[in-house]
Design an enzyme around this catalytic site. Structure first.
Site, PDB file in Angstrom:
ATOM      1  CG  ASN A   1      13.290  -4.819 -39.729  1.00 54.83           C
ATOM      2  OD1 ASN A   1      12.719  -5.677 -38.975  1.00 54.83           O
ATOM      3  ND2 ASN A   1      12.934  -4.731 -40.535  1.00 54.83           N
TER       4      ASN A   1
ATOM      5  CE  LYS B   1       9.479 -17.639 -44.253  1.00 59.92           C
ATOM      6  NZ  LYS B   1      10.982 -17.686 -43.228  1.00 59.92           N
TER       7      LYS B   1
ATOM      8  CB  ALA C   1      12.858 -20.130 -40.253  1.00 57.79           C
TER       9      ALA C   1
ATOM     10  NE  ARG D   1       0.782 -15.586 -36.767  1.00 58.30           N
ATOM     11  CZ  ARG D   1       1.783 -15.936 -37.359  1.00 58.30           C
ATOM     12  NH1 ARG D   1       2.437 -17.048 -37.060  1.00 58.30           N
ATOM     13  NH2 ARG D   1       2.630 -15.637 -36.370  1.00 58.30           N
TER      14      ARG D   1
ATOM     15  CB  SER E   1      10.332 -13.913 -42.634  1.00 55.05           C
ATOM     16  OG  SER E   1       8.983 -13.168 -43.337  1.00 55.05           O
TER      17      SER E   1
ATOM     18  CG  ASN F   1      22.890  -9.473 -46.698  1.00 53.58           C
ATOM     19  OD1 ASN F   1      23.588 -10.200 -47.830  1.00 53.58           O
ATOM     20  ND2 ASN F   1      21.816  -9.171 -46.658  1.00 53.58           N
TER      21      ASN F   1
ATOM     22  CE1 TYR G   1      25.157 -18.645 -51.551  1.00 52.59           C
ATOM     23  CE2 TYR G   1      26.809 -18.663 -49.959  1.00 52.59           C
ATOM     24  CZ  TYR G   1      25.933 -17.540 -50.697  1.00 52.59           C
ATOM     25  OH  TYR G   1      25.787 -17.333 -51.411  1.00 52.59           O
TER      26      TYR G   1
ATOM     27  CB  THR H   1       6.456  -7.513 -37.673  1.00 50.02           C
ATOM     28  OG1 THR H   1       7.179  -8.537 -37.873  1.00 50.02           O
ATOM     29  CG2 THR H   1       5.772  -7.254 -38.626  1.00 50.02           C
TER      30      THR H   1
ATOM     31  CE1 TYR I   1       6.507 -15.833 -43.885  1.00 52.43           C
ATOM     32  CE2 TYR I   1       5.434 -17.785 -44.700  1.00 52.43           C
ATOM     33  CZ  TYR I   1       5.811 -16.671 -43.816  1.00 52.43           C
ATOM     34  OH  TYR I   1       6.459 -17.774 -42.783  1.00 52.43           O
TER      35      TYR I   1
HETATM   36  N1  UDP Z   1      -9.229 -16.655 -39.651  1.00 48.22           N
HETATM   37  C1  UDP Z   1     -10.380 -15.978 -39.043  1.00 48.22           C
HETATM   38  N2  UDP Z   1     -10.092 -15.159 -38.534  1.00 48.22           N
HETATM   39  C2  UDP Z   1      -9.543 -14.302 -38.452  1.00 48.22           C
HETATM   40  C3  UDP Z   1      -8.189 -15.180 -38.801  1.00 48.22           C
HETATM   41  C4  UDP Z   1      -8.750 -16.345 -39.590  1.00 48.22           C
HETATM   42  O1  UDP Z   1     -11.172 -17.236 -39.762  1.00 48.22           O
HETATM   43  O2  UDP Z   1     -10.157 -13.892 -37.501  1.00 48.22           O
HETATM   44  C5  UDP Z   1      -9.180 -18.297 -40.430  1.00 48.22           C
HETATM   45  C6  UDP Z   1      -7.400 -17.570 -41.968  1.00 48.22           C
HETATM   46  O3  UDP Z   1      -9.151 -17.587 -42.701  1.00 48.22           O
HETATM   47  C7  UDP Z   1      -7.398 -19.161 -42.139  1.00 48.22           C
HETATM   48  C8  UDP Z   1      -7.001 -19.044 -41.036  1.00 48.22           C
HETATM   49  O4  UDP Z   1      -7.877 -18.608 -39.468  1.00 48.22           O
HETATM   50  O5  UDP Z   1      -8.252 -19.970 -42.727  1.00 48.22           O
HETATM   51  C9  UDP Z   1      -5.459 -19.196 -40.510  1.00 48.22           C
HETATM   52  O6  UDP Z   1      -5.288 -18.295 -40.406  1.00 48.22           O
HETATM   53  P1  UDP Z   1      -3.929 -17.625 -39.984  1.00 48.22           P
HETATM   54  O7  UDP Z   1      -4.262 -16.152 -40.225  1.00 48.22           O
HETATM   55  O8  UDP Z   1      -3.724 -17.658 -38.402  1.00 48.22           O
HETATM   56  O9  UDP Z   1      -2.793 -18.264 -40.467  1.00 48.22           O
HETATM   57  P2  UDP Z   1      -3.206 -19.037 -42.048  1.00 48.22           P
HETATM   58  O10 UDP Z   1      -2.966 -20.711 -41.918  1.00 48.22           O
HETATM   59  O11 UDP Z   1      -3.591 -18.595 -42.924  1.00 48.22           O
HETATM   60  O12 UDP Z   1      -0.859 -18.235 -42.621  1.00 48.22           O
END
Ligand code: UDP
Length: 327
Positions: free
Chosen positions: A35, A152, A117, A189, A78, A102, A162, A38, A148
């Site tokens: 969609n 999941k 996933a 991230r 997602s 779906n 299913y 993201t 999230y």
């Molecule tokens: N993190 C950080 N600085 C950033 C972005 C993320 O220190 O600019 C930290 C975040 O708090 C987490 C880890 O890096 O502890 C991984 O974060 P991410 O969002 O990549 O994925 P997560 O495993 O938390 O879903």
């Protein structure tokens, strides 16, 4: 033998687009669906002229129709980064609950095998370390990540139902932190954040004191593990990730070395419910799939950095402009 036909949801995303490439390389006919909330069509640009590929712009939380036969469904749609769940919590809940429902229905009418996933987030802020598939997890259902994590977890539950109730062919992969080309620079991230900051000449932002750990898997290794799981007969969830664990503080140092930036690290508050540690136990994947990661972090980071450096400069400064619907 008839050419295998595969539906990949989330096809314009980071993992979805790599999966499309893999199925095309295997000689399949691939139907990509997204969609584009993201995802980004740039990730699929190279496939648009391929006669074995077609794209549907569709939200899988609405009824899904695909003409013709289907052999495999890969449900990878997602939002997947914590800042995205905060911006679009309801879509995040819907895609893995209504969307999964779906697609399970579609799998039934097409007599297709479906792989969904799932995620290491089903373990929440884990009290068992490293995480094995038997661990039930420690999730805050009403925290910012709950939209999230719980969606999941529901996805896993309905997929198993299913399988047991309808005898559907199902597979569940629990994906741990993955990185590589086609991650979104502004998805929040840690890896794109650090590399983006280094490339713009900004300080690297560590959340908390940086003692929290993650274990990063290079995307090619992940795709190989997922492909093997799809072809296996194992219906229970399987962890796929790289057990090489590192603190976020040490990870920042690695990125500083890799990029040669003169910037330093600065500390920001730790987001709520940020898991303190995470490392996959991949004993099961080793046993049943004969799989383990091959690309070490130094090599994977080199390839990923080369990708980010190759992007046009304006990408580095692009903020998220998309407007999200509140539903
Ligand atoms: N993190 C950080 N600085 C950033 C972005 C993320 O220190 O600019 C930290 C975040 O708090 C987490 C880890 O890096 O502890 C991984 O974060 P991410 O969002 O990549 O994925 P997560 O495993 O938390 O879903």
């Amino acid at each position: 033998m008839r050419q295998k036909r595969v539906l990949v949801t989330g096809a314009a995303g980071f993992l979805g687009s790599h999966l499309c490439d893999r199925f095309i390389a295997e000689g399949c006919y691939v139907i990509g669906m997204d969609n584009l909330i993201t995802g980004d069509l740039k990730n699929l640009e190279h496939l648009f002229s391929n006669k074995n590929f077609e794209f549907y712009h569709h939200d899988v939380s609405k009824f899904v129709f695909v003409p013709g036969e289907l052999d495999y469904i890969m449900h990878f749609a997602s939002p997947a980064s914590p800042i995205d769940y905060l911006k679009i919590p309801i879509q995040t809940l819907k895609v893995s609950s209504l969307g999964t429902h779906n697609l399970l229905g579609l799998a039934r009418v097409k007599n297709a095998r479906i792989l969904v996933a799932s995620t290491s987030e089903v373990y929440g802020d884990p009290t068992v370390h490293p995480q094995t598939e038997e661990y039930w997890g420690n999730v805050n259902p009403i925290g910012p990540r709950g939209v999230y994590d719980e969606a999941k977890r529901f996805m896993e539950a309905i997929t198993m139902a299913y399988q047991t109730y309808h005898g559907l062919e199902t597979r569940i992969v629990r994906i741990f932190n993955t990185y590589g080309p086609r991650m979104r620079l502004n998805d929040g991230r840690v890896l794109p954040a650090f590399i983006g900051q280094a490339l713009r000449g900004e300080d690297l932002t560590i959340f908390g004191d940086g003692s929290q750990t993650r274990s990063f898997c290079y995307v090619d290794d992940l795709v190989e593990g997922i492909y093997r799981l799809l072809m296996s007969s194992h219906v229970g969830p399987v962890n796929i990730g790289n057990p090489q664990e590192i603190t976020i503080k040490d990870f920042a140092e690695e990125i500083i070395k890799l990029t040669g930036t003169n910037q330093k690290v600065i500390y920001h508050p730790l987001p709520q419910d940020d898991p303190k540690q995470r490392q996959p136990d991949i004993t099961l994947a080793r046993q049943i799939l004969g799989w383990e990661p091959k690309v070490d972090r130094a090599e994977g980071l080199k390839r990923t950095y080369a990708y980010f450096k190759s992007l046009p400069t304006e990408e580095l400064y692009k903020k998220e402009h998309r407007e999200f619907e509140k539903k």
